[in-house]
Design an enzyme around this catalytic site. Structure first.
Site, short mmCIF file in Angstrom:
data_model
loop_
_atom_site.label_atom_id
_atom_site.label_comp_id
_atom_site.label_asym_id
_atom_site.label_seq_id
_atom_site.Cartn_x
_atom_site.Cartn_y
_atom_site.Cartn_z
N ASP A 11 -7.88 1.88 -10.25
CA ASP A 11 -7.63 2.23 -8.83
C ASP A 11 -8.25 3.60 -8.58
O ASP A 11 -8.66 4.30 -9.53
CB ASP A 11 -6.12 2.24 -8.55
N SER A 12 -8.25 4.02 -7.33
CA SER A 12 -8.72 5.37 -7.00
C SER A 12 -7.70 6.42 -7.44
O SER A 12 -8.05 7.56 -7.73
CB SER A 12 -8.91 5.49 -5.49
N CYS A 75 -6.77 -2.32 -6.62
CA CYS A 75 -7.09 -1.55 -5.42
C CYS A 75 -7.69 -2.51 -4.41
O CYS A 75 -8.69 -3.17 -4.70
CB CYS A 75 -8.12 -0.46 -5.78
N ASN A 76 -7.04 -2.60 -3.25
CA ASN A 76 -7.55 -3.52 -2.22
C ASN A 76 -8.90 -3.06 -1.68
O ASN A 76 -9.77 -3.88 -1.41
CB ASN A 76 -6.57 -3.60 -1.04
N THR A 77 -9.06 -1.75 -1.52
CA THR A 77 -10.30 -1.23 -0.94
C THR A 77 -11.47 -1.58 -1.87
O THR A 77 -12.47 -2.14 -1.43
CB THR A 77 -10.22 0.30 -0.75
N GLU A 153 0.97 9.24 -3.31
CA GLU A 153 0.52 10.14 -4.39
C GLU A 153 1.52 11.29 -4.54
O GLU A 153 1.89 11.66 -5.66
CB GLU A 153 -0.87 10.71 -4.08
N CYS A 189 -2.56 -2.20 0.48
CA CYS A 189 -3.08 -1.09 -0.32
C CYS A 189 -2.08 -0.94 -1.45
O CYS A 189 -0.86 -0.94 -1.22
CB CYS A 189 -3.12 0.19 0.52
N THR A 190 -2.58 -0.84 -2.66
CA THR A 190 -1.66 -0.85 -3.81
C THR A 190 -0.78 0.40 -3.86
O THR A 190 0.24 0.40 -4.55
CB THR A 190 -2.44 -1.01 -5.13
N HIS A 191 -1.16 1.44 -3.13
CA HIS A 191 -0.29 2.62 -3.09
C HIS A 191 1.03 2.34 -2.34
O HIS A 191 2.04 2.98 -2.63
CB HIS A 191 -0.99 3.78 -2.36
N1 DGL Z 1 -4.99 2.04 -3.68
C1 DGL Z 1 -6.13 1.76 -2.89
C2 DGL Z 1 -6.05 0.43 -2.19
O1 DGL Z 1 -5.38 -0.45 -2.65
C3 DGL Z 1 -6.89 2.83 -2.16
C4 DGL Z 1 -6.28 4.13 -1.78
C5 DGL Z 1 -7.37 5.14 -1.42
O2 DGL Z 1 -7.99 5.67 -2.35
O3 DGL Z 1 -7.62 5.35 -0.21
O4 DGL Z 1 -6.70 0.20 -1.20
#
Ligand code: DGL
Length: 263
Positions: A11-12, A75-77, A153, A189-191
């Protein structure tokens, strides 16, 4: 000899922990590597071209270093933009994370669904396709938030979350025309599952939140069912593309990730 090749999550930032956790519950002795592109964070405000170039290159380096049996783009993005590029570049099975619109449509009574993701994810044609295939009879409202990524975060670094910021994010969905009828929100978004409690508390009426984590964990268990695992869990590795932030160490340890490394 036991197969000690890990599953590598990417992930990011810390969001992919919401995919790692249900996987670890299903496969308790699986060796795990969690990779966060902290030098490239956040992805949600980057362009498609940047993500499509960056993610396969990084995963190539990570695959070389850790020799994973399976890579999970948690990570979805990154998945909605770069999954095909990564599959073309690497000779390792890749599991992606895409917005859980199908399970959302399966449970919505009002047929109005909210999709909460990053700005980059909510504008992807991939989301149009999922909507057309699985939620054609629903109104699907989307909202992209960078602030919610930051809030997740910060929570994992031990900060106390400010409820007003969660309400402001949800206003982006509920204040759209028809938004008052939303009964299911896709955490795309996984966050966002990492702040599920705060989101639920900030919603103007009770809403069901769905995300891809549990389904991806089942998929990983299925794909690896014929494989051997070590008899016991080993310490998990968290690897960052920038110097690891020590404030994250307690939260990472809660996920079994006690070895911190830099790529
Ligand atoms: N966790 C990420 C997602 O699922 C991206 C968060 C980010 O870096 O903007 O999209």
């Amino acid at each position: 000899m036991a197969d000690d090749r890990p599953i590598l999550f990417f992930d990011s930032g810390v969001g992919g922990l919401s995919v790692l956790a249900p996987t670890r519950a299903l496969l308790p002795s699986a060796p795990l590597v969690y990779a966060a592109d902290s030098a490239g964070f956040p992805y949600g405000t980057r362009s498609e071209d940047e993500i499509a170039a960056r993610v396969p290159a990084l995963l190539g380096r990570l695959a070389e270093r850790y020799r994973p049996r399976l890579i999970v783009i948690a990570c979805n993005t990154a998945s909605t933009i770069a999954l095909a590029h990564v599959r073309a570049a690497l000779d390792v099975p890749i599991v992606g994370t895409v917005p859980a619109i199908k399970p959302a449509a399966a449970v919505s009574q009002s047929r109005v669904i909210g999709v909460l993701g990053t700005r980059a994810t909510v504008r992807q044609p991939y989301v149009d396709d999922l909507t057309a295939r699985f939620a054609a009879d629903c109104t699907v409202l989307r909202h992209g938030s960078a602030d919610l990524v930051e809030l997740a975060e910060a929570k994992l670094r031990g900060a106390a979350p400010d409820p007003a910021r969660f309400r402001a994010v949800l206003d982006g969905l509920f204040e759209q025309p028809g938004g008052e009828r939303i009964d299911v929100i896709v955490n795309a978004c996984t966050h966002f599952p990492l702040v599920a409690t705060e989101l639920a508390a900030a919603a103007p009426h009770p809403v069901t939140f769905v995300d891809g984590g549990p389904g991806i964990a089942r998929r990983i268990a299925h794909l690896t069912q014929e494989m051997d695992w070590p008899a016991q869990a080993s310490p998990g590795i968290a690897v960052f593309t920038a110097t690891p932030d020590p404030a994250l160490a307690p939260a990472l340890a809660g996920y079994g990730l006690t070895r911190l490394e830099t790529l």
